[in-house]
Structure formats: structure tokens, C-alpha cells
Scaffold this motif. Sequence first.
Motif, PDB file in Angstrom:
ATOM      1  N   UNK A 135     -18.706 -17.837  26.066  1.00 49.40           N
ATOM      2  CA  UNK A 135     -19.415 -16.602  25.696  1.00 49.40           C
ATOM      3  C   UNK A 135     -18.691 -15.355  26.194  1.00 49.40           C
ATOM      4  N   UNK A 136     -18.426 -15.200  27.495  1.00 54.12           N
ATOM      5  CA  UNK A 136     -17.675 -14.017  27.925  1.00 54.12           C
ATOM      6  C   UNK A 136     -16.251 -13.988  27.364  1.00 54.12           C
ATOM      7  N   UNK A 137     -15.655 -15.160  27.135  1.00 56.00           N
ATOM      8  CA  UNK A 137     -14.320 -15.202  26.530  1.00 56.00           C
ATOM      9  C   UNK A 137     -14.359 -14.567  25.139  1.00 56.00           C
ATOM     10  N   UNK A 139     -16.613 -12.380  24.046  1.00 50.68           N
ATOM     11  CA  UNK A 139     -16.875 -10.941  24.174  1.00 50.68           C
ATOM     12  C   UNK A 139     -15.627 -10.185  24.600  1.00 50.68           C
ATOM     13  N   UNK A 140     -14.833 -10.780  25.483  1.00 49.21           N
ATOM     14  CA  UNK A 140     -13.593 -10.133  25.922  1.00 49.21           C
ATOM     15  C   UNK A 140     -12.626  -9.933  24.750  1.00 49.21           C
ATOM     16  N   UNK A 141     -12.645 -10.852  23.809  1.00 50.91           N
ATOM     17  CA  UNK A 141     -11.749 -10.735  22.655  1.00 50.91           C
ATOM     18  C   UNK A 141     -12.071  -9.488  21.836  1.00 50.91           C
ATOM     19  N   UNK A 142     -13.329  -9.047  21.906  1.00 55.06           N
ATOM     20  CA  UNK A 142     -13.730  -7.852  21.164  1.00 55.06           C
ATOM     21  C   UNK A 142     -13.029  -6.608  21.689  1.00 55.06           C
ATOM     22  N   UNK A 143     -12.677  -6.614  22.968  1.00 56.62           N
ATOM     23  CA  UNK A 143     -12.081  -5.440  23.609  1.00 56.62           C
ATOM     24  C   UNK A 143     -10.575  -5.574  23.806  1.00 56.62           C
ATOM     25  N   UNK A 144      -9.988  -6.615  23.243  1.00 48.50           N
ATOM     26  CA  UNK A 144      -8.574  -6.925  23.508  1.00 48.50           C
ATOM     27  C   UNK A 144      -7.633  -5.805  23.091  1.00 48.50           C
ATOM     28  N   UNK A 145      -7.963  -5.079  22.033  1.00 48.59           N
ATOM     29  CA  UNK A 145      -7.052  -4.051  21.525  1.00 48.59           C
ATOM     30  C   UNK A 145      -7.440  -2.640  21.964  1.00 48.59           C
ATOM     31  N   UNK A 146      -8.351  -2.546  22.921  1.00 49.73           N
ATOM     32  CA  UNK A 146      -8.763  -1.221  23.401  1.00 49.73           C
ATOM     33  C   UNK A 146      -7.873  -0.780  24.559  1.00 49.73           C
ATOM     34  N   UNK A 148      -8.895  -0.160  27.526  1.00 44.98           N
ATOM     35  CA  UNK A 148      -9.437  -0.581  28.810  1.00 44.98           C
ATOM     36  C   UNK A 148      -8.504  -1.588  29.470  1.00 44.98           C
ATOM     37  N   UNK A 149      -8.479  -1.602  30.791  1.00 49.50           N
ATOM     38  CA  UNK A 149      -7.712  -2.620  31.506  1.00 49.50           C
ATOM     39  C   UNK A 149      -8.442  -3.954  31.406  1.00 49.50           C
ATOM     40  N   UNK A 150      -7.753  -5.027  31.777  1.00 47.67           N
ATOM     41  CA  UNK A 150      -8.378  -6.356  31.712  1.00 47.67           C
ATOM     42  C   UNK A 150      -9.629  -6.419  32.577  1.00 47.67           C
ATOM     43  N   UNK A 151      -9.570  -5.840  33.781  1.00 42.76           N
ATOM     44  CA  UNK A 151     -10.729  -5.848  34.672  1.00 42.76           C
ATOM     45  C   UNK A 151     -11.874  -5.025  34.088  1.00 42.76           C
ATOM     46  N   UNK A 152     -11.530  -3.885  33.480  1.00 42.40           N
ATOM     47  CA  UNK A 152     -12.554  -3.027  32.880  1.00 42.40           C
ATOM     48  C   UNK A 152     -13.215  -3.717  31.691  1.00 42.40           C
ATOM     49  N   UNK A 153     -12.449  -4.492  30.951  1.00 46.89           N
ATOM     50  CA  UNK A 153     -13.031  -5.225  29.822  1.00 46.89           C
ATOM     51  C   UNK A 153     -14.074  -6.221  30.307  1.00 46.89           C
ATOM     52  N   UNK A 154     -13.747  -6.930  31.392  1.00 43.01           N
ATOM     53  CA  UNK A 154     -14.713  -7.873  31.949  1.00 43.01           C
ATOM     54  C   UNK A 154     -15.940  -7.131  32.472  1.00 43.01           C
ATOM     55  N   UNK A 155     -15.714  -6.000  33.136  1.00 43.40           N
ATOM     56  CA  UNK A 155     -16.845  -5.203  33.631  1.00 43.40           C
ATOM     57  C   UNK A 155     -17.731  -4.746  32.475  1.00 43.40           C
ATOM     58  N   UNK A 156     -17.112  -4.375  31.362  1.00 47.81           N
ATOM     59  CA  UNK A 156     -17.865  -3.924  30.194  1.00 47.81           C
ATOM     60  C   UNK A 156     -18.712  -5.063  29.625  1.00 47.81           C
ATOM     61  N   UNK A 157     -18.121  -6.252  29.545  1.00 48.41           N
ATOM     62  CA  UNK A 157     -18.851  -7.419  29.044  1.00 48.41           C
ATOM     63  C   UNK A 157     -20.019  -7.754  29.968  1.00 48.41           C
TER      64      UNK A 157
END
Length: 236
Positions: A135-137, A139-146, A148-157
Motif C-alpha cells: 500500500x505505501x509502496x 502511494x509512493x509511486x504517485x509522487x515519484x516524479x515530483x 519532493x525528496x524520498x523522505x518527504x514523499x514517505x512523509x506525505x504518504x
Amino acid sequence: MSANENPKAVAELLWGLRKSRSRGPRPAFDVAQVADTAVKVADTEGLEVVSMQRVAAELGLTKMALYRYVNGKAELIAVMIEAAVGTPPDLSGVTGWRAKLEEYARQLSAAWRRHPWLTSITVGDRVMGPRETGWPESALSALADTSLTERERLDAVMLVSSHIRATHAAATPGTQTWTGGSAASIMRDLLRLNADRFPLLAAVEATPSATTTQEFGLRAILDGLEHTISQRGDDE
């Protein structure tokens, strides 16, 4: 009892690392069937009813026989979660990171509506299974091209997921305030009678809302993310 009582044993069970037992008669069931049976009990009668004894009885087994599949209540809860969360959402057909996160939130909300007890046991330091980890994997794919940093993407999810969890938890019996649940009408009456002491809350109760708390909160979160992402793009 939480699913992290023996995290290593739980990990071995959920991720298929446990060696199968070669001695004794061939098991009549598998772990997936045990999990599905426990989920049905929780869905129909509540999580508090789920026990090794009860699930064994549903399967026509003795409590001791159930230990051939799971080593105790903690492992039973762990396989229940893995079964109940469902298949992670496939967001590949959705265009745009915002629309993808909206779809993720919609499907997460649907899963928790199907199994309201999930919100109370999918918290804390615990081992997740591959299905739940998906599930979080996703959601993280949704932000892959933004931007945001990798850590920020996880925080966003986590921010989106926590919001969905909170709104579902608020709708679970025993957790409501004046906004819902069996005491809602009493609280509304009390606020009307005490509007001079609590004018802001009384005004909220007197005004119908065009959106749900979940919709409003999700939009606010995504608006904030959109601002941050677009600002990063302007800075580059």
C-alpha cells in the motif's frame, strides 16, 4: 495482544520464511483460510470476540490444533491484517500525482470501511506483511516524479494515510465526540442549551457541511503538497 509480541516470528510467517512442519498428518487448512475465518468473525461480531479458541471452533478444530498454523494470538492478528487489507491499489492508469493520491485514499478508506477494526490494530511498532507493505509502496509511486525528496514523499504518504485513519477512527463506536455516534444527538442538544459558553461549537452544529471531514482534510493536505511541489519547481 499486539502483532509485534515476537516480531521475528511474525515476519517469518507473513513473508513465507517459516519452515513447514514435516511431521504429523497433512494440515486440513492453510494459514490463509485461518486468517479469512478470523476476519469473518471480527467483521460480524467484533475484534474483541476473536480468540484462538473461537477461530479454532469455527474451523472445527481444537485450540491446540490451531497452533499448527499460528503460534498464538499475536500471529493470528498479524495474518488477519494481511488478509483484510486487500490488494494494494494499482495507480498506473491514473494521471497526475494528485489524482493518484486521491485514488489511493479512496481505496484505503474503502478497505477500512469493510473492516472497521483495522484502524485500531494497524498502529505502533509492528511487522507488516508484503500485501500491506504494498500500500505505501503504491502511494509512493504517485509522487515519484515530483520535486519532493524520498523522505518527504514517505512523509506525505503517511500524512494522507494518517488522515484517513483518523477520520475512520472517529467513526468507530466509543471514539465519537459531538460529530457522530450514539451520543451525537445528546451533545447537539447540550451545545444548543449552552451556546453562550460554547458559541463556536454551537455554530458548527447549526451549520450543515457540504463536505465530509475526510474530504475537507484530504483536500487541505493535497493543496499543501501541491503548493510545496510547485514552489520547488519554480525554484529550480
